[in-house]
Design a protein around this motif. Structure first.
Motif, mmCIF file in Angstrom:
data_model
loop_
_atom_site.group_PDB
_atom_site.id
_atom_site.type_symbol
_atom_site.label_atom_id
_atom_site.label_comp_id
_atom_site.label_asym_id
_atom_site.label_seq_id
_atom_site.Cartn_x
_atom_site.Cartn_y
_atom_site.Cartn_z
ATOM 1 N N LEU A 1 0.824 -1.203 0.000
ATOM 2 C CA LEU A 1 0.000 0.000 0.000
ATOM 3 C C LEU A 1 0.864 1.262 0.000
ATOM 4 O O LEU A 1 0.572 2.227 -0.716
ATOM 5 C CB LEU A 1 -0.927 0.005 1.215
ATOM 6 C CG LEU A 1 -2.101 -0.958 1.212
ATOM 7 C CD1 LEU A 1 -2.925 -0.789 2.483
ATOM 8 C CD2 LEU A 1 -2.980 -0.749 -0.012
ATOM 9 N N ILE A 2 1.933 1.258 0.799
ATOM 10 C CA ILE A 2 2.815 2.423 0.866
ATOM 11 C C ILE A 2 3.461 2.672 -0.493
ATOM 12 O O ILE A 2 3.571 3.817 -0.943
ATOM 13 C CB ILE A 2 3.904 2.223 1.946
ATOM 14 C CG1 ILE A 2 3.258 2.133 3.331
ATOM 15 C CG2 ILE A 2 4.929 3.350 1.896
ATOM 16 C CD1 ILE A 2 2.429 3.332 3.709
ATOM 17 N N HIS A 3 3.880 1.611 -1.161
ATOM 18 C CA HIS A 3 4.481 1.748 -2.495
ATOM 19 C C HIS A 3 3.486 2.355 -3.480
ATOM 20 O O HIS A 3 3.814 3.295 -4.222
ATOM 21 C CB HIS A 3 4.962 0.393 -3.001
ATOM 22 C CG HIS A 3 5.484 0.420 -4.401
ATOM 23 N ND1 HIS A 3 6.719 0.940 -4.739
ATOM 24 C CD2 HIS A 3 4.914 0.021 -5.567
ATOM 25 C CE1 HIS A 3 6.900 0.849 -6.038
ATOM 26 N NE2 HIS A 3 5.812 0.293 -6.571
ATOM 27 N N GLU B 1 4.933 22.183 -9.935
ATOM 28 C CA GLU B 1 6.342 22.252 -10.313
ATOM 29 C C GLU B 1 7.216 22.172 -9.057
ATOM 30 O O GLU B 1 8.360 22.627 -9.049
ATOM 31 C CB GLU B 1 6.601 23.549 -11.089
ATOM 32 C CG GLU B 1 5.855 23.589 -12.414
ATOM 33 C CD GLU B 1 5.976 24.912 -13.150
ATOM 34 O OE1 GLU B 1 6.654 25.824 -12.633
ATOM 35 O OE2 GLU B 1 5.399 25.032 -14.237
ATOM 36 N N LEU B 2 6.672 21.571 -8.014
ATOM 37 C CA LEU B 2 7.416 21.429 -6.772
ATOM 38 C C LEU B 2 8.579 20.443 -6.948
ATOM 39 O O LEU B 2 8.445 19.427 -7.639
ATOM 40 C CB LEU B 2 6.490 20.922 -5.661
ATOM 41 C CG LEU B 2 5.410 21.899 -5.188
ATOM 42 C CD1 LEU B 2 4.432 21.198 -4.256
ATOM 43 C CD2 LEU B 2 6.034 23.103 -4.491
ATOM 44 N N HIS B 3 9.691 20.751 -6.320
ATOM 45 C CA HIS B 3 10.848 19.857 -6.305
ATOM 46 C C HIS B 3 10.772 19.049 -5.005
ATOM 47 O O HIS B 3 11.156 19.528 -3.940
ATOM 48 C CB HIS B 3 12.146 20.657 -6.382
ATOM 49 C CG HIS B 3 12.363 21.294 -7.724
ATOM 50 N ND1 HIS B 3 13.420 20.964 -8.539
ATOM 51 C CD2 HIS B 3 11.642 22.215 -8.408
ATOM 52 C CE1 HIS B 3 13.355 21.666 -9.659
ATOM 53 N NE2 HIS B 3 12.286 22.432 -9.599
ATOM 54 N N VAL B 4 10.237 17.844 -5.117
ATOM 55 C CA VAL B 4 9.961 17.035 -3.939
ATOM 56 C C VAL B 4 11.188 16.216 -3.550
ATOM 57 O O VAL B 4 11.657 15.384 -4.326
ATOM 58 C CB VAL B 4 8.753 16.115 -4.181
ATOM 59 C CG1 VAL B 4 8.483 15.251 -2.958
ATOM 60 C CG2 VAL B 4 7.522 16.951 -4.532
ATOM 61 N N ALA B 5 11.696 16.474 -2.344
ATOM 62 C CA ALA B 5 12.858 15.741 -1.837
ATOM 63 C C ALA B 5 12.443 14.388 -1.271
ATOM 64 O O ALA B 5 13.175 13.404 -1.384
ATOM 65 C CB ALA B 5 13.567 16.558 -0.758
ATOM 66 N N ALA B 6 11.270 14.327 -0.661
ATOM 67 C CA ALA B 6 10.816 13.080 -0.051
ATOM 68 C C ALA B 6 9.311 13.117 0.170
ATOM 69 O O ALA B 6 8.723 14.191 0.337
ATOM 70 C CB ALA B 6 11.527 12.850 1.287
ATOM 71 N N ILE B 7 8.702 11.944 0.133
ATOM 72 C CA ILE B 7 7.308 11.775 0.519
ATOM 73 C C ILE B 7 7.299 10.834 1.706
ATOM 74 O O ILE B 7 7.542 9.632 1.573
ATOM 75 C CB ILE B 7 6.459 11.207 -0.636
ATOM 76 C CG1 ILE B 7 6.469 12.164 -1.840
ATOM 77 C CG2 ILE B 7 5.022 10.963 -0.172
ATOM 78 C CD1 ILE B 7 5.728 11.636 -3.056
#
Length: 199
Positions: free
Chosen positions: A155-157, A172-178
């Motif tokens: 589910l997390i994947h 256009e966010l630069h996402v470092a981590a979720i």
């Protein structure tokens, strides 16, 4: 000419929207129906109700206080998350044109995407970092409840992939981590056509 009564569009309290949903959205309120913020909250409330009502009906008085406390927590988060928040810039070929999407709209998008993942119910969602600065690294933090019969790693994947794709497609966010926290497990499959009660 008098000013229209009621809160400005996109600033509807969760309590008001809950009452509106309880009335079957009648009489129809054109302002609520045309408000993206209100529509996001109404959809989340409907999904929450699909889980909470069968839970209380199944376990009766013993589950009612627990379920109501859990529901109150999510409602409180909904009220906070639905506010416009910070303005997130979007690029445009014409430098004279300034485009933005609100932080609340992005949180609403992520909540809708997360709730669409079978076995997942979003509890909270937040954006950490300088979202108003183009190119700045941002961290997405979500807490979820999962259907107890599903594989949590799977589910997390699925959830992380769905959230990541929606952010790429719509921002256009630069996402470092979720970062995903499983804060609860529920025994009702809210994604089935009719809620299945297990146990």
């Amino acid at each position: 000419m008098s000013e229209p009564s009621g809160p400005p569009r996109d600033e509807y309290p969760v309590e008001q929207l809950t009452d509106y949903l309880d009335r079957g959205r009648t009489p129809r309120d054109p302002q609520i129906e045309s408000s993206p913020q209100a529509q996001m909250v109404l959809a989340a409330l409907a999904r929450l109700r699909s889980l909470s009502v069968p839970l209380i009906e199944r376990d009766g008085e013993l589950s009612a206080p627990l379920a109501q406390g859990w529901i109150a927590t999510i409602l409180s988060r909904l009220g906070t998350e639905s506010r416009a928040g910070r303005m997130i810039p979007l690029s445009h070929p014409d430098p004279a044109v300034q485009l933005h999407v609100t932080e609340g709209a992005v949180r609403g998008l992520l909540r809708t995407v997360g709730d669409a993942v079978p076995g997942v119910l979003m509890i909270s969602c937040s954006l950490a970092g300088e979202v108003t600065v183009p190119g700045a690294l941002v961290t997405v933090n979500v807490a979820v409840s999962v259907y107890w019969r599903e594989s949590i790693p799977s589910l997390i994947h699925l959830l992380r992939d769905a959230l990541s794709r929606s952010l790429v497609d719509h921002t256009e966010l630069h996402v470092a981590a979720i970062n995903i926290t499983v804060a609860d497990a529920h025994a009702i499959d809210v994604h089935s056509r009719e809620a299945r009660l297990d146990g």
